[in-house]
Design an enzyme around this catalytic site. Structure first.
Site, PDB file in Angstrom:
ATOM      1  N   TYR A  24       0.747  -1.234   0.047  1.00 35.72           N
ATOM      2  CA  TYR A  24      -0.062  -0.042   0.062  1.00 35.72           C
ATOM      3  C   TYR A  24       0.856   1.380  -0.064  1.00 35.72           C
ATOM      4  CZ  TYR A  24      -3.606   3.410   1.276  1.00 35.72           C
ATOM      5  OH  TYR A  24      -4.262   4.364   1.259  1.00 35.72           O
ATOM      6  N   HIS A  76      -5.241   4.952  -2.519  1.00 38.34           N
ATOM      7  CA  HIS A  76      -6.207   5.655  -2.665  1.00 38.34           C
ATOM      8  C   HIS A  76      -5.989   7.193  -3.000  1.00 38.34           C
ATOM      9  CE1 HIS A  76      -7.676   2.373  -0.021  1.00 38.34           C
ATOM     10  NE2 HIS A  76      -8.700   2.654  -0.798  1.00 38.34           N
TER      11      HIS A  76
END
Length: 174
Positions: free
Chosen positions: A87, A130
């Site tokens: 991530y 994101h």
């Protein structure tokens, strides 16, 4: 620049670009960068993890000035202990230094290291992050590097004016 920095000097260019490790000595620079670049306040635990992630957290220097950074974390993939996801928690470059290839250099470093995860470590299946739904510059940047929109996450940033985000991911084939 740290002694273990990766340095490039482009031909016919009057500037130097280098990736450096994040250490206790330059952690303050990273904290200041993140304060300027992101509307999120990161907890002390975030910075503790950054110091332990190795090649998946770097500061980028432009002529020996710290102008950007990338910080990632590994997560188990779908409950698997043999597969992990990476991530990208933060990747940013100060505005005056954008469009010079610095973000691309950091991202390519992360992707290359993710693909080369050694056989004694869990294999990285995908890299994801994101992006705020109105951040077209970031969306374009990641798509240019092979990321695809996996889903729209409504109210991902509940305290922001634009609260929706896109989850972008790149599946690794290695």
């Amino acid at each position: 620049m740290s002694s273990n920095a990766i340095e490039d000097k482009p031909k016919n260019a009057a500037f130097r670009v280098g990736l450096g490790d994040i250490t206790p000595n330059n952690l303050g620079q990273l904290k200041r960068l993140n304060t300027v670049l992101f509307p999120v306040v990161y907890a002390p635990s975030f910075y503790k993890e950054v110091l332990e992630i190795g090649e998946f957290a770097k500061i980028i220097y432009f002529n020996d000035v710290c102008v950007g950074a990338v910080c990632c974390r590994k997560e188990d993939a779908d409950g698997s202990t043999s597969l992990q996801n990476l991530y990208i928690a933060t990747l940013g470059v100060l505005a005056p230094y954008r469009r010079l290839g610095l973000g691309s250099k950091m991202l390519m470093h992360i992707l290359e290291n993710a693909e080369q995860t050694s056989s004694n470590e869990s294999k990285i299946a995908k890299v994801y992050l994101h992006v705020q739904s109105n951040n077209e510059e970031a969306l374009e940047f990641y798509k240019k590097h092979g990321f695809e929109v996996a889903e729209k996450c409504e109210n991902y940033y509940p305290n922001f004016e634009v609260s929706d985000a896109f989850k972008l991911e790149k599946v690794l084939t290695a």
